[in-house]
Design a protein around this motif. Structure first.
Motif, mmCIF file in Angstrom:
data_model
loop_
_atom_site.group_PDB
_atom_site.id
_atom_site.type_symbol
_atom_site.label_atom_id
_atom_site.label_comp_id
_atom_site.label_asym_id
_atom_site.label_seq_id
_atom_site.Cartn_x
_atom_site.Cartn_y
_atom_site.Cartn_z
ATOM 1 N N GLY A 151 0.831 -1.196 0.000
ATOM 2 C CA GLY A 151 0.000 0.000 0.000
ATOM 3 C C GLY A 151 0.866 1.246 0.000
ATOM 4 N N GLY A 152 0.378 2.339 0.575
ATOM 5 C CA GLY A 152 1.166 3.569 0.613
ATOM 6 C C GLY A 152 2.470 3.383 1.372
ATOM 7 N N VAL A 153 3.557 3.933 0.850
ATOM 8 C CA VAL A 153 4.884 3.796 1.454
ATOM 9 C C VAL A 153 5.580 5.150 1.428
ATOM 10 C CG1 VAL A 153 5.144 1.369 0.796
ATOM 11 C CG2 VAL A 153 5.931 3.173 -0.776
ATOM 12 N N PRO A 154 6.623 5.332 2.256
ATOM 13 C CA PRO A 154 7.387 6.579 2.180
ATOM 14 C C PRO A 154 7.946 6.794 0.771
ATOM 15 C CG PRO A 154 7.935 5.393 4.183
ATOM 16 C CD PRO A 154 7.092 4.465 3.356
ATOM 17 N N LEU A 155 7.745 7.970 0.255
ATOM 18 C CA LEU A 155 8.170 8.296 -1.104
ATOM 19 C C LEU A 155 9.472 9.074 -1.034
ATOM 20 C CD1 LEU A 155 7.176 7.936 -4.011
ATOM 21 C CD2 LEU A 155 5.931 10.086 -3.779
ATOM 22 N N PRO A 169 6.919 10.063 6.369
ATOM 23 C CA PRO A 169 5.688 9.301 6.598
ATOM 24 C C PRO A 169 5.289 8.554 5.338
ATOM 25 C CG PRO A 169 5.152 11.578 6.172
ATOM 26 C CD PRO A 169 6.670 11.506 6.193
ATOM 27 N N ARG A 170 4.292 7.719 5.445
ATOM 28 C CA ARG A 170 3.778 7.027 4.283
ATOM 29 C C ARG A 170 3.062 7.998 3.355
ATOM 30 N NH1 ARG A 170 0.642 1.662 6.295
ATOM 31 N NH2 ARG A 170 0.589 1.329 4.032
ATOM 32 N N ALA A 171 3.392 7.939 2.070
ATOM 33 C CA ALA A 171 2.618 8.679 1.077
ATOM 34 C C ALA A 171 1.352 7.886 0.775
ATOM 35 C CB ALA A 171 3.440 8.881 -0.189
ATOM 36 N N SER A 172 0.346 8.543 0.248
ATOM 37 C CA SER A 172 -0.872 7.842 -0.134
ATOM 38 C C SER A 172 -0.597 6.935 -1.328
ATOM 39 C CB SER A 172 -1.978 8.839 -0.494
ATOM 40 O OG SER A 172 -1.644 9.523 -1.696
ATOM 41 N N VAL A 173 -1.444 5.943 -1.515
ATOM 42 C CA VAL A 173 -1.320 5.061 -2.676
ATOM 43 C C VAL A 173 -1.376 5.882 -3.963
ATOM 44 C CG1 VAL A 173 -2.466 3.214 -3.974
ATOM 45 C CG2 VAL A 173 -2.226 3.032 -1.487
ATOM 46 N N ALA A 174 -2.277 6.851 -4.016
ATOM 47 C CA ALA A 174 -2.405 7.687 -5.215
ATOM 48 C C ALA A 174 -1.132 8.467 -5.498
ATOM 49 C CB ALA A 174 -3.591 8.636 -5.062
ATOM 50 N N ASP A 175 -0.496 8.996 -4.459
ATOM 51 C CA ASP A 175 0.732 9.771 -4.652
ATOM 52 C C ASP A 175 1.894 8.879 -5.095
ATOM 53 O OD1 ASP A 175 -0.483 12.154 -4.060
ATOM 54 O OD2 ASP A 175 0.235 12.250 -1.991
ATOM 55 N N VAL A 176 1.958 7.676 -4.562
ATOM 56 C CA VAL A 176 3.015 6.759 -4.999
ATOM 57 C C VAL A 176 2.830 6.432 -6.473
ATOM 58 C CG1 VAL A 176 4.077 4.500 -4.674
ATOM 59 C CG2 VAL A 176 3.321 5.803 -2.685
ATOM 60 N N TYR A 177 1.597 6.147 -6.866
ATOM 61 C CA TYR A 177 1.355 5.842 -8.280
ATOM 62 C C TYR A 177 1.627 7.051 -9.170
ATOM 63 C CZ TYR A 177 -0.363 1.081 -7.986
ATOM 64 O OH TYR A 177 -0.444 -0.269 -7.818
ATOM 65 N N ALA A 178 1.330 8.237 -8.702
ATOM 66 C CA ALA A 178 1.629 9.435 -9.490
ATOM 67 C C ALA A 178 3.120 9.552 -9.742
ATOM 68 C CB ALA A 178 1.109 10.677 -8.775
ATOM 69 N N SER A 179 3.936 9.240 -8.732
ATOM 70 C CA SER A 179 5.382 9.267 -8.899
ATOM 71 C C SER A 179 5.841 8.187 -9.861
ATOM 72 C CB SER A 179 6.065 9.094 -7.536
ATOM 73 O OG SER A 179 7.468 9.099 -7.662
ATOM 74 N N ILE A 180 5.262 6.996 -9.749
ATOM 75 C CA ILE A 180 5.609 5.896 -10.645
ATOM 76 C C ILE A 180 5.337 6.286 -12.093
ATOM 77 C CG2 ILE A 180 4.920 3.565 -11.352
ATOM 78 C CD1 ILE A 180 4.364 3.011 -8.344
ATOM 79 N N VAL A 181 4.153 6.809 -12.341
ATOM 80 C CA VAL A 181 3.776 7.198 -13.707
ATOM 81 C C VAL A 181 4.698 8.296 -14.226
ATOM 82 C CG1 VAL A 181 1.980 8.343 -15.070
ATOM 83 C CG2 VAL A 181 1.387 6.451 -13.535
ATOM 84 N N ASN A 182 4.998 9.277 -13.380
ATOM 85 C CA ASN A 182 5.870 10.378 -13.800
ATOM 86 C C ASN A 182 7.247 9.864 -14.216
ATOM 87 O OD1 ASN A 182 6.442 13.356 -13.948
ATOM 88 N ND2 ASN A 182 7.941 12.795 -12.389
ATOM 89 N N ASP A 183 7.824 8.977 -13.396
ATOM 90 C CA ASP A 183 9.147 8.430 -13.718
ATOM 91 C C ASP A 183 9.106 7.563 -14.974
ATOM 92 O OD1 ASP A 183 10.457 9.674 -11.664
ATOM 93 O OD2 ASP A 183 10.752 7.873 -10.442
ATOM 94 N N ASN A 516 11.131 4.224 12.394
ATOM 95 C CA ASN A 516 10.435 5.352 11.777
ATOM 96 C C ASN A 516 9.051 5.481 12.404
ATOM 97 O OD1 ASN A 516 9.269 7.303 10.203
ATOM 98 N ND2 ASN A 516 9.561 6.236 8.250
ATOM 99 N N HIS A 517 8.942 6.354 13.374
ATOM 100 C CA HIS A 517 7.687 6.492 14.111
ATOM 101 C C HIS A 517 6.641 7.280 13.337
ATOM 102 C CE1 HIS A 517 9.525 4.630 17.550
ATOM 103 N NE2 HIS A 517 10.501 5.516 17.562
ATOM 104 N N LEU A 518 6.997 7.776 12.153
ATOM 105 C CA LEU A 518 6.020 8.456 11.314
ATOM 106 C C LEU A 518 5.224 7.470 10.457
ATOM 107 C CD1 LEU A 518 8.119 11.526 10.068
ATOM 108 C CD2 LEU A 518 6.483 11.434 11.960
ATOM 109 N N VAL A 519 5.689 6.227 10.415
ATOM 110 C CA VAL A 519 5.040 5.218 9.588
ATOM 111 C C VAL A 519 3.995 4.470 10.402
ATOM 112 C CG1 VAL A 519 5.396 3.025 8.387
ATOM 113 C CG2 VAL A 519 6.937 4.940 7.972
ATOM 114 N N THR A 520 2.801 4.392 9.873
ATOM 115 C CA THR A 520 1.712 3.674 10.540
ATOM 116 C C THR A 520 1.579 2.266 9.962
ATOM 117 O OG1 THR A 520 0.142 4.590 8.953
ATOM 118 C CG2 THR A 520 0.438 5.773 11.032
ATOM 119 N N GLN A 521 1.028 1.368 10.765
ATOM 120 C CA GLN A 521 0.876 -0.019 10.348
ATOM 121 C C GLN A 521 -0.398 -0.192 9.522
ATOM 122 O OE1 GLN A 521 1.836 -2.803 9.191
ATOM 123 N NE2 GLN A 521 2.980 -3.371 11.053
#
Length: 525
Positions: A151-155, A169-183, A516-521
């Protein structure tokens, strides 16, 4: 890897690989300040990024991503019943899940370092662009593996320069995919054409486009449900098809024999992960394709495998008896060695021995590298094949059009005809998909066709999740095996019984949560 191979060490990261035909000696320790000064430096650094797709410990494409990290309704593990990832009985401290996360981020950090230094040396600009493009794509692909599994992971789009840097912190799933598509879209304008090579372990233009089609299809399904992306998937599938660079190998079995024989098929196999050697020398880049998922055999000369992946009757019964893919993807025999004479015999399974059968796609009897190691080999793994592109086109075309079109039927039927040994471009009513299907029935038919064509290639779990079918398919599988399998194989239902809604993603590893205490489970882990 066979071609993209080095032995290279970068400060803070051990990057290892080797040349298929020319082994090199380890380099001294270096830092970005005194490295990346020549084209050769960039090539070695790029090879170090590719290296993480293999992973010596088997969590990437050398083993895990087509086996214990991809549990679905295709197979179950022989003689494993409780307290194991292989029966989905694990927690956030599970080592292999943690290592998948770790290796993917190693690849990302290596790509980040390379991208930050790619403009340093004086060199041919076309080659520089290709290196940059490959690094961009690989960074995106590692993120695709991560978001698909966690799912969402640190970007993280900059390299680690200081151990005291702030955590993300974890980025949203949408933001991770946006980065993937951009690259990946950036890479598409930079990488070389596959015709520039006589092997397919490099990321090339059609490889980027084929994987982008897969990324867009994933975005259109669960969990994002961004249905506008079906049109993007269709565009990129059509780019590959219209490139004229690829075609179906008329012989389905030959695709996988080529892998075992270390031969390249650039028409069918758009991008492969290259393995090298047998782990008996200094090079540690071998895999376990055909071992972890191999034909049962204890004869080292033929090629040892315990046959750990037993197939389900559901998978077997998806095929018609006349579908040639069935008895290639699923082994119709095992090798039995007489303990007295030492003679090994190929022993066919009987008609009722469905659950005895193993995966048979990659058969060690065809391997050419000797001596054969019991645990490692040099068989490549195909990340994406042309048949997958045709099936993605059919799916995207149907979703965009609202009904199966002639083009969608044509794409599916080409794959089916090849599967039955028929001429690919000649209509054949005996094997072609039933005419007149509505959208829902055609998509269901297509889902089964993807299972038949791409069996045991690490895609079934991914497909079921994006279709929103993983839980229901696994729950029904548990009932099916528990009710209908021979009593000695009913433990094969255990993995399916253990799967709940939480298993749509892996847990964020405890090793990450601890530091990394900014990352949620993820929920329920």
């Amino acid at each position: 890897m066979k071609r993209i191979l080095i032995l290279f060490v970068l400060a803070g990261s051990m990057l290892s690989a080797c040349n298929k035909f020319l082994e090199t000696k380890p380099e001294d320790f270096v830092t970005p300040d005194n490295y990346y000064n020549t084209e050769a430096d960039l090539d070695r650094a790029l090879n170090g990024v590719y290296n993480r797709l293999v992973d010596n410990f088997g969590r990437m494409y050398s083993r895990g991503l087509f086996s214990f990290l991809s549990i679905s309704d295709e197979f179950f593990y022989k003689n494993i019943t409780i307290t194991n990832l292989k029966v989905m009985d694990f927690d956030a401290g599970q080592l292999d899940v943690g290592k998948l996360w770790e290796v993917a981020y190693q690849g990302i950090d290596r790509a980040n370092i390379l991208l930050e230094n790619v403009d340093k040396p004086k060199m041919d600009e076309t080659r520089r662009k290709a290196i940059k493009g490959e690094a961009l794509f690989l960074r995106a692909y590692f993120y695709f593996v991560l978001v698909d599994n966690f799912g969402g992971v640190p970007l993280k789009l900059k390299s680690t320069n200081n151990p005291l840097e702030k955590y993300l912190p974890r980025a949203s799933v949408a933001d991770v995919y946006a980065s993937i598509v951009n690259d990946m879209k950036g890479a598409d304008t930079l990488v070389s054409d596959i015709s520039s090579y006589n092997y397919n372990e490099r990321v090339t233009k059609t490889a980027v486009e084929a994987v982008l089609a897969r990324v867009y299809l994933t975005m259109a399904g669960e969990p994002l449900k961004d249905v506008a992306r079906y049109n993007d998937a269709l565009i990129y599938a059509d780019k590959v098809i219209n490139s004229g660079k690829h075609n179906l190998n008329p012989d389905y079995s030959r695709i996988f024999i080529n892998h075992s024989e270390n031969k390249y098929d650039l028409q069918e196999c758009i991008w492969e992960i290259g393995m090298y050697g047998n782990q008996l020398g200094n090079t540690q880049l071998a895999g376990a394709v055909g071992i972890e998922n191999g034909v049962e055999c204890t004869d080292d000369k033929i090629g040892y495998s315990t046959g750990p992946l037993k197939i389900t009757a559901r998978m077997f019964n998806l095929y018609a008896a006349t579908d040639l893919r069935r008895d290639w993807a699923i082994a119709p025999y095992k090798y039995v060695t007489n303990t007295t004479t030492g003679v090994t015999t190929k022993t066919p399974y009987t008609a009722v021995q469905i659950y005895d059968r193993t995966v048979g796609k990659w058969r060690r009897e065809y391997e050419t590298v000797t001596p054969k190691n019991r645990n490692y080999n040099s068989t490549n793994f195909p990340v994406i094949r042309y048949s997958d592109v045709l099936l993605m086109k059919a799916e995207a075309e149907t979703q965009v059009s609202g009904a199966p079109t002639a083009a969608a039927y044509d794409a599916v039927n080409k794959v089916r005809r090849r599967g039955y040994g028929k001429p690919i471009n000649t209509p054949d009513a005996t094997v072609d998909a039933p005419a007149g299907l509505d959208k829902a029935d055609f998509l269901t038919y297509l889902q089964d066709e993807r299972a038949r064509e791409l069996a045991f290639e690490g895609l079934r779990k991914h497909d079921l999740i994006r279709w929103g079918l993983y839980l229901s398919k696994m729950q029904s599988l548990a009932v099916d095996i528990s009710t209908n399998a021979p009593s000695g194989f009913r433990y094969g239902a255990n993995a399916a019984k253990n799967i709940t809604a939480r298993n749509l993603v892996f847990p964020i590893p405890n090793t990450e949560i601890t530091v990394n205490h900014l990352v949620t489970q993820n929920p329920n882990w």
